[in-house]
Design an enzyme around this catalytic site. Structure first.
Site, PDB file in Angstrom:
ATOM      1  N   HIS A  26       9.128  -2.977  -4.996  1.00 57.91           N
ATOM      2  CA  HIS A  26       9.677  -3.169  -3.650  1.00 57.91           C
ATOM      3  C   HIS A  26       8.744  -4.008  -2.788  1.00 57.91           C
ATOM      4  O   HIS A  26       7.520  -3.966  -2.933  1.00 57.91           O
ATOM      5  CB  HIS A  26      10.036  -1.828  -2.996  1.00 57.91           C
ATOM      6  CG  HIS A  26       8.906  -0.987  -2.520  1.00 57.91           C
ATOM      7  ND1 HIS A  26       8.311  -1.154  -1.287  1.00 57.91           N
ATOM      8  CD2 HIS A  26       8.266   0.069  -3.093  1.00 57.91           C
ATOM      9  CE1 HIS A  26       7.369  -0.238  -1.121  1.00 57.91           C
ATOM     10  NE2 HIS A  26       7.305   0.513  -2.198  1.00 57.91           N
ATOM     11  N   ASP A  31       1.096  -0.843  -0.887  1.00 58.88           N
ATOM     12  CA  ASP A  31       2.331  -0.175  -1.288  1.00 58.88           C
ATOM     13  C   ASP A  31       3.486  -1.016  -0.732  1.00 58.88           C
ATOM     14  O   ASP A  31       3.809  -0.913   0.441  1.00 58.88           O
ATOM     15  CB  ASP A  31       2.352   1.238  -0.718  1.00 58.88           C
ATOM     16  CG  ASP A  31       3.656   1.989  -0.953  1.00 58.88           C
ATOM     17  OD1 ASP A  31       4.497   1.495  -1.713  1.00 58.88           O
ATOM     18  OD2 ASP A  31       3.835   3.058  -0.339  1.00 58.88           O
ATOM     19  N   GLU A  55      13.007   0.022   0.308  1.00 58.99           N
ATOM     20  CA  GLU A  55      12.605   1.191  -0.470  1.00 58.99           C
ATOM     21  C   GLU A  55      12.074   2.280   0.445  1.00 58.99           C
ATOM     22  O   GLU A  55      12.335   3.472   0.227  1.00 58.99           O
ATOM     23  CB  GLU A  55      11.530   0.792  -1.488  1.00 58.99           C
ATOM     24  CG  GLU A  55      11.183   1.883  -2.509  1.00 58.99           C
ATOM     25  CD  GLU A  55      10.060   2.821  -2.054  1.00 58.99           C
ATOM     26  OE1 GLU A  55       9.801   3.828  -2.728  1.00 58.99           O
ATOM     27  OE2 GLU A  55       9.422   2.536  -1.004  1.00 58.99           O
ATOM     28  N   GLU A  56      11.325   1.872   1.469  1.00 60.03           N
ATOM     29  CA  GLU A  56      10.748   2.847   2.385  1.00 60.03           C
ATOM     30  C   GLU A  56      11.802   3.511   3.270  1.00 60.03           C
ATOM     31  O   GLU A  56      11.497   4.456   4.003  1.00 60.03           O
ATOM     32  CB  GLU A  56       9.687   2.173   3.268  1.00 60.03           C
ATOM     33  CG  GLU A  56       8.537   1.517   2.504  1.00 60.03           C
ATOM     34  CD  GLU A  56       7.637   2.516   1.798  1.00 60.03           C
ATOM     35  OE1 GLU A  56       7.902   3.726   1.871  1.00 60.03           O
ATOM     36  OE2 GLU A  56       6.663   2.065   1.146  1.00 60.03           O
ATOM     37  N   ASP A 112       5.532   0.806  -8.955  1.00 62.16           N
ATOM     38  CA  ASP A 112       5.220   1.247  -7.597  1.00 62.16           C
ATOM     39  C   ASP A 112       3.762   1.694  -7.586  1.00 62.16           C
ATOM     40  O   ASP A 112       3.003   1.397  -8.514  1.00 62.16           O
ATOM     41  CB  ASP A 112       6.162   2.375  -7.161  1.00 62.16           C
ATOM     42  CG  ASP A 112       6.402   2.402  -5.657  1.00 62.16           C
ATOM     43  OD1 ASP A 112       5.434   2.182  -4.892  1.00 62.16           O
ATOM     44  OD2 ASP A 112       7.538   2.648  -5.233  1.00 62.16           O
ATOM     45  N   HIS A 130       0.452   4.708   2.988  1.00 67.52           N
ATOM     46  CA  HIS A 130       1.198   4.598   4.248  1.00 67.52           C
ATOM     47  C   HIS A 130       0.297   4.546   5.478  1.00 67.52           C
ATOM     48  O   HIS A 130       0.668   4.996   6.553  1.00 67.52           O
ATOM     49  CB  HIS A 130       2.225   5.729   4.377  1.00 67.52           C
ATOM     50  CG  HIS A 130       3.406   5.554   3.470  1.00 67.52           C
ATOM     51  ND1 HIS A 130       4.559   6.290   3.598  1.00 67.52           N
ATOM     52  CD2 HIS A 130       3.620   4.706   2.416  1.00 67.52           C
ATOM     53  CE1 HIS A 130       5.428   5.920   2.669  1.00 67.52           C
ATOM     54  NE2 HIS A 130       4.867   4.957   1.940  1.00 67.52           N
TER      55      HIS A 130
END
Length: 342
Positions: free
Chosen positions: A64, A174, A206-207, A229, A313
């Protein structure tokens, strides 16, 4: 392939849900390795390298491209920009984070932080809710309202740093680390004869619930897939049994939705080519695009490789370049040695 340069360019591009700067950077690299590169209606970047054989199986490599961030909800009477989350940004690290507010042009800002001297008692122990965050862009209310509007995106300020060894620190590793590994795999395959058509998909949203990959997989209808990922790397305070080791190699996923034969084959190839690897066991969904990919159409046999990452994150995620490279090597071996053959 210059791993650091590629990762730096990918990570420094903005890609909060609805932004396409990072996707454009990824598409530019993808054109070096694919016969055709397109962007679908949702914003997914898709590429294909054809092997030239009739009715060749189609194998998809997916990662992603979006990142966590914020959306502007308005400007308050003091000129502070108010926001809500766009994805699962770690609010514990929000105060004093430097950001870019994407108004009519990019504006540098900092998320408001209350000094410890003024946050005593129970109030000082609480983390802010997203809707309570304010961003200081240095403007008064009237000026800010002219240039910044509800729905504008907010991303972390890009600061890409090389650390000791081969570790790097940046926002949006990420999953730009996964994007880089797919590009690296394609570079390793350049000029080699393959038994399959290879598709690459850098998927959006994706998030926000793994939305983009559903559209991409439906359109491509692959015969097999590898999703790439990141997953948790060990750090102080983490439970070791739930984490991989930084620089320990790609984490081969084992979960109910991931076929045994694909995970087994990845382990076999890792041993054969002296590629370090780790095992990640998940008793339910993987929490990645692999879940929606595997259930697309009538089902797609899907493997999952995860790159160990610290501080997920946050504006300061950490990976090792060797893990990104070894993920690419393992995917290349899977494609050149018939890893999806039954």
């Amino acid at each position: 392939m210059d791993w650091e340069t590629v990762l730096r360019e990918l990570c420094c591009a903005a890609g909060v849900g609805g932004q396409n700067e990072a996707a454009q950077v990824a598409a530019g690299y993808l054109r070096d390795y694919c016969d055709e590169v397109t962007v679908d209606a949702l914003g997914n970047v898709l590429g294909v390298r054809r092997c030239g054989r009739e009715q060749a199986p189609a194998i998809l490599l997916e990662a992603h491209i979006d990142e966590v961030g914020y959306l502007v909800t308005g400007v308050d009477t003091d000129g502070f920009v108010r926001v809500t989350k766009c994805g699962g940004a770690d609010l514990r690290t929000a105060p004093a984070s430097e950001v870019i507010v994407w108004g009519d042009q990019p504006y540098s800002g900092v998320i408001c932080s209350t000094p410890p001297h003024l946050s005593k008692g129970e109030t000082g122990k609480k983390f802010p809710e997203a809707d309570h965050l304010g961003i200081d862009v240095g403007m008064d209310a009237q000026e800010a309202a002219k240039h910044i509007h509800p729905g504008d995106r907010v991303s972390f300020r890009p600061v890409f740093q090389r650390m000791a060894g081969d570790a790097v620190c940046s926002k949006s590793l990420d999953d730009r680390a996964g994007v880089a590994s797919v590009l690296g795999c394609l570079s390793l395959l350049k000029g080699k004869e393959l038994p399959c058509d290879v598709y690459a998909a850098f998927c959006v949203q994706e998030e926000l619930g793994c939305r983009g990959v559903s559209a991409a997989a439906f359109g491509i209808a692959p015969d097999g897939a590898i999703a790439v990922d990141v997953s948790f790397a060990d750090a102080p305070g983490e439970k070791a049994e739930k984490c991989g080791k930084l620089a320990g190699g790609p984490m081969i996923g084992r979960a109910p939705g991931l076929p045994y034969r694909l995970s087994d084959r990845l382990e076999q190839l890792a041993k054969k080519h002296d590629i370090p690897y780790q095992t990640e066991v998940m008793g339910d969904d993987t929490g990645t695009d692999a879940d929606n990919l595997a259930s697309s159409r009538a089902g797609v046999p899907t493997a999952l490789l995860s790159i160990p990452l610290r501080y997920m994150h946050t504006p300061s995620e950490v990976v090792c370049l060797s893990d990104v490279e070894n993920t690419a090597r393992l995917m290349a071996a899977m494609l050149t040695e018939g890893g999806f053959d039954r």
